[in-house]
Design a protein around this motif. Structure first.
Motif, short mmCIF file in Angstrom:
data_model
loop_
_atom_site.label_atom_id
_atom_site.label_comp_id
_atom_site.label_asym_id
_atom_site.label_seq_id
_atom_site.Cartn_x
_atom_site.Cartn_y
_atom_site.Cartn_z
N VAL A 173 0.84 -1.20 0.00
CA VAL A 173 0.00 0.00 0.00
C VAL A 173 0.88 1.25 0.00
O VAL A 173 2.07 1.19 0.30
CB VAL A 173 -0.94 0.02 1.22
CG1 VAL A 173 -1.86 -1.19 1.21
CG2 VAL A 173 -0.15 0.06 2.52
N GLN A 194 -4.72 6.26 2.16
CA GLN A 194 -3.96 5.06 1.87
C GLN A 194 -4.66 4.23 0.80
O GLN A 194 -5.87 4.04 0.84
CB GLN A 194 -3.80 4.22 3.14
CG GLN A 194 -3.08 2.90 2.92
CD GLN A 194 -2.93 2.12 4.21
OE1 GLN A 194 -1.98 2.30 4.96
NE2 GLN A 194 -3.87 1.23 4.49
N TYR A 195 -3.89 3.75 -0.17
CA TYR A 195 -4.42 2.90 -1.24
C TYR A 195 -3.48 1.72 -1.47
O TYR A 195 -2.26 1.87 -1.35
CB TYR A 195 -4.51 3.67 -2.57
CG TYR A 195 -5.41 4.86 -2.56
CD1 TYR A 195 -6.79 4.74 -2.72
CD2 TYR A 195 -4.88 6.14 -2.42
CE1 TYR A 195 -7.62 5.85 -2.73
CE2 TYR A 195 -5.70 7.27 -2.42
CZ TYR A 195 -7.06 7.12 -2.59
OH TYR A 195 -7.87 8.23 -2.59
N PRO A 196 -4.01 0.57 -1.83
CA PRO A 196 -3.14 -0.50 -2.33
C PRO A 196 -2.61 -0.12 -3.71
O PRO A 196 -3.33 0.49 -4.50
CB PRO A 196 -4.07 -1.72 -2.43
CG PRO A 196 -5.24 -1.38 -1.57
CD PRO A 196 -5.40 0.10 -1.67
N MET A 206 -8.85 -9.63 1.87
CA MET A 206 -8.51 -8.20 1.84
C MET A 206 -9.34 -7.43 2.85
O MET A 206 -8.88 -6.44 3.42
CB MET A 206 -8.74 -7.63 0.43
CG MET A 206 -7.60 -7.93 -0.54
SD MET A 206 -6.00 -7.24 -0.05
CE MET A 206 -6.22 -5.49 -0.43
N GLN A 207 -10.56 -7.86 3.10
CA GLN A 207 -11.40 -7.18 4.09
C GLN A 207 -10.80 -7.30 5.48
O GLN A 207 -10.91 -6.38 6.30
CB GLN A 207 -12.81 -7.79 4.09
CG GLN A 207 -13.79 -7.07 5.00
CD GLN A 207 -14.09 -5.64 4.56
OE1 GLN A 207 -14.56 -5.44 3.45
NE2 GLN A 207 -13.80 -4.66 5.39
N TYR A 237 -7.46 -7.74 5.94
CA TYR A 237 -6.18 -7.02 5.85
C TYR A 237 -6.38 -5.51 5.90
O TYR A 237 -5.67 -4.79 6.62
CB TYR A 237 -5.48 -7.43 4.54
CG TYR A 237 -4.16 -6.76 4.28
CD1 TYR A 237 -3.14 -6.77 5.22
CD2 TYR A 237 -3.92 -6.14 3.05
CE1 TYR A 237 -1.91 -6.17 4.97
CE2 TYR A 237 -2.70 -5.54 2.78
CZ TYR A 237 -1.70 -5.56 3.73
OH TYR A 237 -0.49 -4.96 3.47
N LEU A 238 -7.37 -5.02 5.14
CA LEU A 238 -7.69 -3.58 5.11
C LEU A 238 -9.17 -3.43 5.45
O LEU A 238 -10.03 -3.79 4.65
CB LEU A 238 -7.39 -2.98 3.73
CG LEU A 238 -5.93 -3.03 3.26
CD1 LEU A 238 -5.84 -2.50 1.83
CD2 LEU A 238 -5.03 -2.22 4.19
N LYS A 239 -9.47 -2.88 6.60
CA LYS A 239 -10.84 -2.84 7.11
C LYS A 239 -11.82 -2.12 6.19
O LYS A 239 -13.00 -2.45 6.13
CB LYS A 239 -10.86 -2.19 8.50
CG LYS A 239 -10.03 -2.92 9.55
CD LYS A 239 -10.48 -4.36 9.73
CE LYS A 239 -9.67 -5.07 10.80
NZ LYS A 239 -10.03 -6.49 10.93
N ASP A 240 -11.33 -1.11 5.45
CA ASP A 240 -12.24 -0.36 4.59
C ASP A 240 -12.23 -0.87 3.15
O ASP A 240 -12.69 -0.18 2.23
CB ASP A 240 -11.88 1.13 4.62
CG ASP A 240 -10.49 1.41 4.08
OD1 ASP A 240 -9.69 0.45 3.93
OD2 ASP A 240 -10.18 2.59 3.81
N TRP A 241 -11.71 -2.08 2.92
CA TRP A 241 -11.61 -2.61 1.57
C TRP A 241 -12.99 -2.85 0.97
O TRP A 241 -13.89 -3.40 1.60
CB TRP A 241 -10.83 -3.92 1.56
CG TRP A 241 -10.85 -4.61 0.22
CD1 TRP A 241 -11.62 -5.66 -0.16
CD2 TRP A 241 -10.05 -4.25 -0.92
NE1 TRP A 241 -11.37 -6.00 -1.47
CE2 TRP A 241 -10.40 -5.15 -1.96
CE3 TRP A 241 -9.09 -3.28 -1.15
CZ2 TRP A 241 -9.82 -5.10 -3.21
CZ3 TRP A 241 -8.50 -3.23 -2.41
CH2 TRP A 241 -8.86 -4.13 -3.42
N TYR A 297 -12.64 -0.27 -5.33
CA TYR A 297 -11.24 -0.29 -5.77
C TYR A 297 -11.16 -0.37 -7.29
O TYR A 297 -10.34 0.31 -7.91
CB TYR A 297 -10.49 -1.47 -5.15
CG TYR A 297 -9.02 -1.47 -5.50
CD1 TYR A 297 -8.13 -0.63 -4.82
CD2 TYR A 297 -8.53 -2.26 -6.52
CE1 TYR A 297 -6.79 -0.60 -5.16
CE2 TYR A 297 -7.19 -2.24 -6.87
CZ TYR A 297 -6.32 -1.40 -6.18
OH TYR A 297 -4.99 -1.37 -6.53
#
Length: 221
Positions: free
Chosen positions: A160, A169-171, A192-193, A195-199, A204
């Motif tokens: 990210v 923050q972005y992947p 991914m959800q 790993y990144l809570k707001d995914w 995306y």
């Protein structure tokens, strides 16, 4: 005999060999001196990064953060010198040989090294992963890191960046986002959800052209 179950090998249909998610470690056969040395490297690698992360969250003065980053760079140089010597003299050290934290210390030093060093050890790490001597997820994040540094698309979404203008923050750009979680699962990685809570996959995909422009315009690597 003290044997600890750290992980299990899990067969998956998408892989030609076993996915490595854990190990059975016999503490009685570990190389204790090497274990202690690599655990010290692990602690030094992580402690300075934790300090930088906490300083950023606390919005410490730029000068203070820069000084921590300078310490981190110097620590990485020292650790890499030691790790290269260990690999040259003794070969790759798996969790079965030195324990989990020590083995992770070895990998993390490579993961945090320069691109040339990462490329130098990539084939070795791919081979030891096939032998069950390193976590599959470690290989995945190393491959992602190399791809990002080479300006290529990552496959597992592990890398990210922070937009320098918005602070968001972005992947980095990810290939075939619809099948991302399937690939992550195949390497023993959480969704991914998780790993990144707001995914959000659909968001995306919509934002991807903008993300690609940010990376290109800001020269982020």
């Amino acid at each position: 005999m003290n044997i600890s179950l750290i992980t299990l090998f899990c067969l998956i249909s998408l892989s030609a060999y076993s996915q490595v998610t854990s190990f059975i470690i016999n503490d009685d056969v570990l190389n204790k001196p090497l274990k202690d040395s690599l655990e010290s490297i692990y602690k030094s690698d992580q402690s300075v990064r934790i300090a930088v992360s906490e300083a950023l969250k606390s919005k410490k003065p730029k000068e203070y953060i820069d000084s921590l980053r300078a310490v981190m760079r110097q620590t990485d140089i020292i650790n890499l010198r030691q790790v290269k010597k260990i690999i040259k003299e003794k070969g790759w050290q798996s969790p079965q040989m030195v324990g989990m934290n020590a083995a992770q210390g070895l990998f993390l030093v490579i993961q945090h090294a320069d691109l040339q060093t990462q490329l130098e050890y990539l084939l070795m790490i791919q081979e030891v992963e096939k032998k069950g001597e390193i976590l599959s997820s470690n290989l995945a994040i190393l491959e992602d890191r190399i791809n990002v540094r080479q300006g290529k698309i990552q496959f597992y979404g592990s890398q990210v960046f922070i937009d320098r203008l918005s602070g968001k923050q972005y992947p980095y750009p990810i290939a075939d986002v619809d099948n991302l979680d399937t690939r992550r699962k195949s390497m023993g990685m959480p969704s991914m959800q998780t790993y990144l809570k707001d995914w959000d996959t659909e968001r995306y995909k919509k934002d991807l052209p903008m993300i690609e422009q940010l990376v290109k315009a800001q020269g982020i690597r």
